[in-house]
Design an enzyme around this catalytic site. Structure first.
Site, short mmCIF file in Angstrom:
data_model
loop_
_atom_site.label_atom_id
_atom_site.label_comp_id
_atom_site.label_asym_id
_atom_site.label_seq_id
_atom_site.Cartn_x
_atom_site.Cartn_y
_atom_site.Cartn_z
NE ARG A 1 4.11 49.84 -57.43
CZ ARG A 1 3.12 50.35 -56.84
NH1 ARG A 1 2.95 50.39 -55.46
NH2 ARG A 1 2.27 51.29 -57.50
NE ARG B 1 -4.26 50.79 -50.42
CZ ARG B 1 -4.57 50.28 -51.79
NH1 ARG B 1 -5.63 50.30 -52.27
NH2 ARG B 1 -3.79 49.33 -52.18
CE LYS C 1 2.11 56.81 -65.03
NZ LYS C 1 2.81 55.63 -66.07
NE ARG D 1 -3.14 45.92 -50.74
CZ ARG D 1 -3.50 46.07 -52.04
NH1 ARG D 1 -4.55 45.65 -52.60
NH2 ARG D 1 -2.73 46.83 -52.89
NE ARG E 1 5.70 48.57 -68.49
CZ ARG E 1 4.94 49.15 -67.36
NH1 ARG E 1 5.91 50.02 -66.66
NH2 ARG E 1 3.80 49.25 -67.02
#
Length: 219
Positions: free
Chosen positions: A174, A129, A15, A163, A90
């Site tokens: 998520r 990552r 996005k 992480r 949202r």
């Protein structure tokens, strides 16, 4: 003619990149809810002060305050020729509030662009990552591997870590939360006849081309 847009898509769908393209090509302001919240709180607007009170208590900012901050931003004269909304609404209540406020202003949405990417692809994108434990250099298993496998390009160390936010399980959760909240909004805008879905699982330039085609046909 004005161009009033909403950009939707799951985290990692691209996005941000496509928002930059739209803003540059069409010269309309990018209204990201994160940015306008920070600005409202920094400038101590009445809605900004209210939002700060909830955030300081660690509570969620209620819909009426969020909608108030968005409404204040949409009243600014730079949105008269159009705007690109990102991160709002949202939920359905916020979508209905947006519809009401933009109708009153004569700035109703012309199109909702939904960038679709298979969640499995997004898990790879978002959980790829990893970081050098010694110097903090960042790598990605798909897009930015070290030149020598297992060795940091910057400091030569061999120990990497990931992480907790970037771990596949966290990323999957998520995405599930986002999918669940996006689904009713997608139906809502489909019913309004202004939803345009774009396949985001391709080269950035191809996605931009498709979006451009949709936006050119709005005029």
């Amino acid at each position: 003619m004005s161009m009033n847009l909403l950009l939707m898509g799951l985290p990692g769908a691209g996005k941000g990149t496509q928002a930059e393209f739209i803003v540059q090509k069409y010269g309309i302001p990018h209204i990201s809810t994160g940015d306008i919240f920070r600005a409202a709180m920094k400038n101590k607007t009445p809605m900004g002060v209210k939002a700060q009170q909830y955030i300081d208590k660690g509570e969620l900012v209620p819909d009426d305050v969020t909608c108030g901050i968005v409404e204040d931003r949409l009243k600014q004269p730079d949105t008269d020729k159009g705007y690109l909304l990102d991160g709002f609404p949202r939920n359905i209540d916020q979508a209905k509030s947006l519809e009401d406020m933009t109708r009153k202003m004569g700035k109703e949405l012309d199109a909702v662009i939904n960038i679709e990417v298979d969640p499995k692809v997004l898990v790879d994108r978002l959980s790829g990552r990893f970081i050098c434990k010694n110097c903090g250099a960042t790598y990605h298993k798909l897009y930015k591997k070290p030149i020598v496998d297992g060795t940091c390009d910057v400091c030569g160390a061999h120990v990497f870590y990931q992480r907790s936010d970037d771990k596949p399980e966290t990323v999957k959760n998520r995405l599930k939360v986002n999918e669940k909240s996006n689904a009713p909004l997608i139906d809502f805008y489909k019913d309004r006849g202004i939803l345009h879905s774009v396949d985001g699982d391709r080269d950035i330039a191809d996605v931009s081309k498709d979006i451009d085609k949709i936006l050119s046909n709005l005029n």
